[in-house]
Motif scaffolding. Structure first.
Motif, PDB file in Angstrom:
ATOM      1  N   GLU A   9       0.828  -1.217   0.000  1.00  0.00           N
ATOM      2  CA  GLU A   9       0.000   0.000   0.000  1.00  0.00           C
ATOM      3  C   GLU A   9       0.857   1.259   0.000  1.00  0.00           C
ATOM      4  O   GLU A   9       0.412   2.317  -0.427  1.00  0.00           O
ATOM      5  N   ARG A  10       2.072   1.148   0.501  1.00  0.00           N
ATOM      6  CA  ARG A  10       2.987   2.291   0.575  1.00  0.00           C
ATOM      7  C   ARG A  10       4.021   2.283  -0.552  1.00  0.00           C
ATOM      8  O   ARG A  10       4.953   3.076  -0.550  1.00  0.00           O
ATOM      9  N   ALA A  12      14.824   2.567  -5.036  1.00  0.00           N
ATOM     10  CA  ALA A  12      14.984   3.910  -4.478  1.00  0.00           C
ATOM     11  C   ALA A  12      14.528   3.920  -3.019  1.00  0.00           C
ATOM     12  O   ALA A  12      13.796   3.030  -2.582  1.00  0.00           O
ATOM     13  N   PRO A  13      14.915   4.949  -2.262  1.00  0.00           N
ATOM     14  CA  PRO A  13      14.477   5.049  -0.867  1.00  0.00           C
ATOM     15  C   PRO A  13      12.958   5.012  -0.694  1.00  0.00           C
ATOM     16  O   PRO A  13      12.454   4.419   0.260  1.00  0.00           O
ATOM     17  N   GLN A  14      12.207   5.607  -1.617  1.00  0.00           N
ATOM     18  CA  GLN A  14      10.748   5.632  -1.516  1.00  0.00           C
ATOM     19  C   GLN A  14      10.136   4.243  -1.630  1.00  0.00           C
ATOM     20  O   GLN A  14       8.982   4.041  -1.272  1.00  0.00           O
ATOM     21  N   GLN A  15      10.885   3.289  -2.133  1.00  0.00           N
ATOM     22  CA  GLN A  15      10.420   1.913  -2.302  1.00  0.00           C
ATOM     23  C   GLN A  15      10.946   0.996  -1.206  1.00  0.00           C
ATOM     24  O   GLN A  15      10.804  -0.214  -1.288  1.00  0.00           O
ATOM     25  N   LEU A  42      16.710   5.822  13.343  1.00  0.00           N
ATOM     26  CA  LEU A  42      17.484   6.997  12.938  1.00  0.00           C
ATOM     27  C   LEU A  42      18.111   6.787  11.562  1.00  0.00           C
ATOM     28  O   LEU A  42      18.044   7.661  10.697  1.00  0.00           O
ATOM     29  N   GLY A  43      18.695   5.617  11.346  1.00  0.00           N
ATOM     30  CA  GLY A  43      19.306   5.318  10.047  1.00  0.00           C
ATOM     31  C   GLY A  43      18.288   5.317   8.922  1.00  0.00           C
ATOM     32  O   GLY A  43      18.557   5.823   7.828  1.00  0.00           O
ATOM     33  N   ALA A  44      17.115   4.764   9.179  1.00  0.00           N
ATOM     34  CA  ALA A  44      16.059   4.754   8.159  1.00  0.00           C
ATOM     35  C   ALA A  44      15.641   6.183   7.820  1.00  0.00           C
ATOM     36  O   ALA A  44      15.545   6.548   6.643  1.00  0.00           O
ATOM     37  N   ASN A  45      15.407   6.978   8.852  1.00  0.00           N
ATOM     38  CA  ASN A  45      14.990   8.368   8.616  1.00  0.00           C
ATOM     39  C   ASN A  45      16.084   9.159   7.905  1.00  0.00           C
ATOM     40  O   ASN A  45      15.789   9.958   7.013  1.00  0.00           O
ATOM     41  N   ARG A  46      17.324   8.937   8.271  1.00  0.00           N
ATOM     42  CA  ARG A  46      18.434   9.628   7.596  1.00  0.00           C
ATOM     43  C   ARG A  46      18.561   9.206   6.139  1.00  0.00           C
ATOM     44  O   ARG A  46      19.050   9.965   5.308  1.00  0.00           O
ATOM     45  N   SER A  47      18.130   7.983   5.839  1.00  0.00           N
ATOM     46  CA  SER A  47      18.243   7.438   4.482  1.00  0.00           C
ATOM     47  C   SER A  47      17.014   7.686   3.630  1.00  0.00           C
ATOM     48  O   SER A  47      16.987   7.316   2.460  1.00  0.00           O
ATOM     49  N   GLY A  48      15.977   8.248   4.226  1.00  0.00           N
ATOM     50  CA  GLY A  48      14.760   8.533   3.477  1.00  0.00           C
ATOM     51  C   GLY A  48      13.874   7.326   3.252  1.00  0.00           C
ATOM     52  O   GLY A  48      13.063   7.315   2.323  1.00  0.00           O
ATOM     53  N   VAL A  49      14.026   6.288   4.102  1.00  0.00           N
ATOM     54  CA  VAL A  49      13.192   5.095   3.957  1.00  0.00           C
ATOM     55  C   VAL A  49      12.177   5.034   5.100  1.00  0.00           C
ATOM     56  O   VAL A  49      12.354   5.653   6.150  1.00  0.00           O
ATOM     57  N   LEU A  50      11.106   4.289   4.897  1.00  0.00           N
ATOM     58  CA  LEU A  50      10.063   4.121   5.893  1.00  0.00           C
ATOM     59  C   LEU A  50      10.630   3.396   7.115  1.00  0.00           C
ATOM     60  O   LEU A  50      11.191   2.311   6.981  1.00  0.00           O
TER      61      LEU A  50
END
Length: 168
Positions: free
Chosen positions: A24-25, A109-112, A125-133
Motif C-alpha cells: 500500500e505504501r 529507491a528510498p521511496q520503495q 534513525l538510520g532509516a529516517n536519515r536514508s529517506g526510507v520508511l
C-alpha cells in the motif's frame, strides 16, 4: 536527510507487518535488522514462523534483506544462508552508507524501501536519515542485560510520538 528518532510505524513484532501494509505504501524492499528484530540474539537459527512470514513477503513481491551492524559475519551469514535471504553486514547504522548499499544491491529507491528494527538509535534513525520508511518493533525475546533494558526504556517517549501503531 532527517534526524528523527520517531518511527513511522510501531508494531509489536515482525509478524504484525503484512505484505499488504508495505505494498500500500509502494514498498518492494524490506530491510530487516536481525538481532532482537527477526529473532532474539541468543537464537542461532530461524524458526518456522519466520520462514512462513518470509515466504508471504516473497510471494507478494516484497524482497527482504537483512541489514546488520553485527561485527561478526558468522551469525548473520549463517542465519541468512539458512533462510535464502541476502544481507548487508557491517552496515554502520545509523549511517546511510549500509542502507544505500542495500538499495543499490536491490536496484530500488528510498521511496520503495522500508527498514524494520527494534532500536531507535540505529534502525529508526538510520532509516529516517536514508529517506526510507522506519518501522519499529518491540525486541524479540525482550531486552537482555542492563544496557538493553536502559536503552529500550529510553526509547519509550519517542515510540509514544509515533502516529501509526498496530491499527494500521
Amino acid at each position: 536527510m532527517s534526524f528523527s528518532l520517531i518511527p513511522h510505524i510501531l508494531l509489536r513484532s515482525y509478524a504484525d507487518l503484512t505484505p499488504q501494509m508495505l505494498k500500500e505504501r509502494g514498498i518492494c524492499l524490506l530491510l530487516c535488522d536481525l538481532d532482537y528484530t527477526l529473532a532474539p540474539k541468543y537464537v542461532p537459527e530461524p524458526d518456522d514462523a519466520l520462514r512462513a512470514w518470509l515466504r508471504d513477503m516473497e510471494r507478494s513481491g516484497v524482497r527482504v534483506m537483512v541489514l546488520s551492524n553485527n561485527r561478526s559475519p558468522v551469525r548473520v551469514e549463517r542465519f541468512c544462508r539458512d533462510l535464502g535471504v541476502d544481507y548487508v553486514g557491517h552496515a554502520g547504522k545509523p549511517s546511510a552508507r549500509g542502507y544505500r548499499r542495500a538499495m543499490e544491491k536491490a536496484g530500488v529507491a528510498p521511496q520503495q524501501t522500508a527498514m524494520l528494527g527494534d532500536k531507535l538509535l540505529t534502525d529508526v534513525l538510520g532509516a529516517n536519515r536514508s529517506g526510507v520508511l522506519a518501522i519499529m518493533v518491540e525486541p524479540a525475546g525482550g531486552p537482555r542485560g542492563l544496557w538493553n533494558h536502559m536503552l529500550h526504556g529510553l526509547q519509550r517517549p519517542f515510540k509514544a510520538l509515533c502516529q501509526h501503531g498496530k491499527e494500521e
